[in-house]
Design a protein around this motif. Structure first.
Motif, mmCIF file in Angstrom:
data_model
loop_
_atom_site.group_PDB
_atom_site.id
_atom_site.type_symbol
_atom_site.label_atom_id
_atom_site.label_comp_id
_atom_site.label_asym_id
_atom_site.label_seq_id
_atom_site.Cartn_x
_atom_site.Cartn_y
_atom_site.Cartn_z
ATOM 1 N N LEU A 196 97.438 -4.674 22.981
ATOM 2 C CA LEU A 196 96.586 -3.820 22.151
ATOM 3 C C LEU A 196 96.585 -4.298 20.702
ATOM 4 O O LEU A 196 95.561 -4.223 20.017
ATOM 5 N N ALA A 197 97.755 -4.767 20.232
ATOM 6 C CA ALA A 197 97.823 -5.257 18.854
ATOM 7 C C ALA A 197 96.982 -6.522 18.687
ATOM 8 O O ALA A 197 96.263 -6.685 17.687
ATOM 9 N N ASP A 198 97.060 -7.439 19.678
ATOM 10 C CA ASP A 198 96.286 -8.689 19.611
ATOM 11 C C ASP A 198 94.790 -8.439 19.671
ATOM 12 O O ASP A 198 93.999 -9.281 19.239
ATOM 13 N N ALA A 199 94.397 -7.318 20.198
ATOM 14 C CA ALA A 199 92.961 -7.009 20.306
ATOM 15 C C ALA A 199 92.345 -6.678 18.958
ATOM 16 O O ALA A 199 91.111 -6.658 18.833
ATOM 17 N N ASN A 200 93.172 -6.464 17.939
ATOM 18 C CA ASN A 200 92.671 -6.155 16.588
ATOM 19 C C ASN A 200 91.591 -5.076 16.625
ATOM 20 O O ASN A 200 90.462 -5.274 16.161
ATOM 21 N N VAL A 318 87.913 3.613 21.766
ATOM 22 C CA VAL A 318 88.810 2.735 21.016
ATOM 23 C C VAL A 318 89.844 3.564 20.260
ATOM 24 O O VAL A 318 91.006 3.150 20.113
ATOM 25 N N ALA A 319 89.443 4.751 19.792
ATOM 26 C CA ALA A 319 90.382 5.626 19.077
ATOM 27 C C ALA A 319 91.580 5.966 19.952
ATOM 28 O O ALA A 319 92.734 5.979 19.480
ATOM 29 N N GLU A 320 91.348 6.219 21.233
ATOM 30 C CA GLU A 320 92.445 6.516 22.151
ATOM 31 C C GLU A 320 93.316 5.284 22.392
ATOM 32 O O GLU A 320 94.546 5.390 22.539
ATOM 33 N N LEU A 321 92.690 4.096 22.415
ATOM 34 C CA LEU A 321 93.464 2.854 22.555
ATOM 35 C C LEU A 321 94.377 2.659 21.340
ATOM 36 O O LEU A 321 95.536 2.246 21.473
ATOM 37 N N ARG A 325 98.406 2.358 21.286
ATOM 38 C CA ARG A 325 99.106 1.253 20.625
ATOM 39 C C ARG A 325 100.230 1.783 19.723
ATOM 40 O O ARG A 325 101.363 1.275 19.742
ATOM 41 N N ASP A 326 99.914 2.840 18.966
ATOM 42 C CA ASP A 326 100.918 3.426 18.068
ATOM 43 C C ASP A 326 102.061 4.051 18.861
ATOM 44 O O ASP A 326 103.230 4.010 18.443
ATOM 45 N N GLU A 327 101.732 4.631 20.026
ATOM 46 C CA GLU A 327 102.764 5.245 20.871
ATOM 47 C C GLU A 327 103.718 4.183 21.418
ATOM 48 O O GLU A 327 104.943 4.369 21.411
ATOM 49 N N PHE A 328 103.159 3.063 21.881
ATOM 50 C CA PHE A 328 104.012 1.972 22.376
ATOM 51 C C PHE A 328 104.878 1.420 21.251
ATOM 52 O O PHE A 328 106.046 1.077 21.451
#
Length: 550
Positions: A196-200, A318-321, A325-328
């Motif tokens: 998710l982080a790499d997806a920017n 995308v907001a949910e993604l 990401r923040d949860e992980f």
């Protein structure tokens, strides 16, 4: 001290009231007359559960009330803590309705059964026949040591500290378990977060990309239609803008002779300006729209990534993604901080363990310090009760921390000096158990702070001189606290300061239990009857008088 007990519509009792006194209160009566019923009624106001089967008349309520003198018991804090008005006399009332509902009151304040039971434990110790078996119960044996050692305050402090230690230790074990589980999930969380982080991701990008993808996919059609509009408006020989210009010229030629045309000319001028703006905008759009397969490919790939991630994580935006990401990331941070958290929790748990162990050692030392005193006291009492060779030993061995400390207590007993000491439950007969329990109860009565003790046929299995000695011991206990003793033995009954007689009274409709305080002559007759049976002899009368005068 129990001053009075009133019972209405309970078992065989229609209605009765008993006024108890300080000292030794004796209760006798024929088997089945209802002596145990009185204990049952008393048990209800001390917090025992009830049902409608106890109602004599199932259509009326059962009401039981006990009045206790608590002036010297330092119970003001209990009343304050339970929001009950304090008085030197405490009235406990229990009401059981025909529908089965039960209500309890202390000084007219409604209370639940737990509060009633807690209060009752501070007022009376009831020893019924089956409780003699408690001698072999390790918790009972531990309680004997704690009462003899005066451990009440220390034991309470220990149990509170032990509870805190167990609570914090559970937190520690939960953290360790969570760390172990999280360690196994670390790679999973890392992969999910990194993807998710790499997806920017950007929160509004999906809508913009979807709009761009539509334009790029339909670029040729869009340009064709815009070109058509541009030619129709301004580029062809018959273009709208040329025709409109001709109309403007025609109206100008007649405006001097046809003044009403001025408004038409103004509107044509306005339309001309608007048409020119539209034409310019169409040309501008057409120039910017480009057929770009490479950009279309990039946009489609980006959207495919977003759609794939949403489908994978079962979300729709995308907001949910971004939230995932923040949860992980938080979970990974938590795993990284587990060592620090566990170390802090381990230090707290270790400190509480040390404090708990220190208090447990204090408890153990105080218990060990009174074992010899208990041995000597019980053996002396047993000797008085016709067991001169009886031996008692209390073994205290260390064990793991429990709610009562680090001690495992075992009462050992031998009725004969030739027999080895063994566990009480294995070697004591019924009569020996009764005498042993009486010895222990008298010790508890002298060391404890209960104002009243009730013995329900604690004399089971004894007779003759031993019974007389038992009566003397019970009498001695009654010098310091109130004793209510239910007995079948004349030797014990004769020791009483007050003698109550329970009997059945048969009326026209039903049989009911009654009780009365015997006068001097009635006492002689009752004890004589206990000696000789229904047919009272002169010898029985003589013996009864001798017992009472002894």
């Amino acid at each position: 001290m129990l001053q009075s007990l009133s019972v209405e519509n309970y078992a065989l009792i229609d209605k009765l009231n008993i006024e108890f006194k300080q000292g030794l209160n004796i209760i006798t009566g024929e088997t089945g007359a209802g002596k145990s019923i009185l204990l049952g009624a008393l048990g209800l106001i001390l917090g025992q559960r009830a049902d409608t089967s106890t109602l004599k008349n199932p259509e009326k309520s059962c009401i039981i009330e006990g009045i206790f003198n608590i002036e010297k018991m330092n119970l003001a804090k209990f009343f304050e803590g339970n929001d009950i008005e304090y008085d030197k006399q405490a009235a406990i009332r229990r009401l059981i309705t025909p529908s089965g509902k039960s209500r309890a009151f202390i000084n007219d304040t409604p209370v639940n059964l737990t509060t009633l039971r807690d209060f009752g434990l501070m007022l009376i110790d009831i020893h019924s026949q089956h409780e003699t078996l408690l001698i072999s119960n390790h918790n009972f044996q531990m309680n004997v040591l704690d009462v003899a050692a005066g451990n009440n305050a220390l034991l309470l402090q220990y149990q509170q500290t032990f509870a805190s230690y167990k609570k914090e230790d559970k937190k520690l074990q939960d953290l360790i378990e969570e760390q172990n589980k999280s360690a196994a999930d670390f790679d999973y969380y890392t992969f999910q977060y990194q993807q998710l982080a790499d997806a920017n991701l950007a929160e509004e990008e999906q809508e913009a990309l979807e709009e761009e993808e539509k334009e790029l996919s339909n670029a040729e059609t869009i340009k064709t239609e815009l070109q058509f509009c541009s030619e129709a408006i301004s580029e062809s020989d018959m273009a709208i803008i040329h025709t409109l210009k001709s109309c403007q010229q025609s109206v100008r030629r007649i405006k001097d002779v046809f003044h009403k045309s001025e408004s038409i000319l103004e509107r044509l001028d306005s339309i001309s300006i608007e048409i020119k703006d539209i034409s310019d905008e169409i040309i501008n759009f057409n120039e910017k729209i480009e057929i770009n397969p490479e950009r279309l490919r990039q946009v489609k790939e980006r959207l495919d990534l977003l759609y794939t991630l949403q489908q994978k994580h079962r979300v729709s935006s995308v907001a949910e993604l971004l939230s995932l990401r923040d949860e992980f990331e938080s979970k990974l941070s938590l795993i990284a901080n587990f060592d620090e958290q566990i170390e802090k929790q381990r230090m707290l748990t270790s400190a509480l363990h040390a404090e708990t162990k220190a208090l447990a050692i204090q408890l153990s030392e105080k218990r060990k310090s009174v074992t010899e005193q208990i041995h000597n006291y019980i053996e002396h009492q047993l000797s008085e009760l016709g067991m001169p060779h009886a031996k008692v030993q209390i073994d205290i061995n260390e064990t793991e921390l429990t709610n009562t400390g680090i001690d495992k207590v075992e009462f050992l007993f031998s009725a004969n000096k030739l027999l080895p000491l063994q566990s009480v439950a294995k070697v004591a007969s019924g009569g020996e158990m009764s005498r042993l329990m009486l010895s222990i109860k008298t010790l508890l009565a002298k060391k404890g702070d209960l104002p009243t003790i009730i013995f329900d046929e604690i004399d089971t299995g004894v007779s003759g001189e031993v019974a007389d000695k038992m009566g003397s011991i019970i009498k001695d206990v009654s010098q310091s606290i109130q004793v209510i003793n239910i007995t079948h033995l004349p030797q014990i009954a004769s020791k009483g300061d007050y003698h109550f007689f329970v009997y059945k009274e048969t009326g026209d409709a039903a049989t009911s239990t009654q009780i009365k305080l015997l006068n001097a002559q009635e006492r002689i007759s009752e004890i004589a009857k206990m000696l000789s049976g229904k047919n009272i002899t002169d010898a029985a009368i003589k013996n009864a008088k001798a017992l009472l005068n002894n």
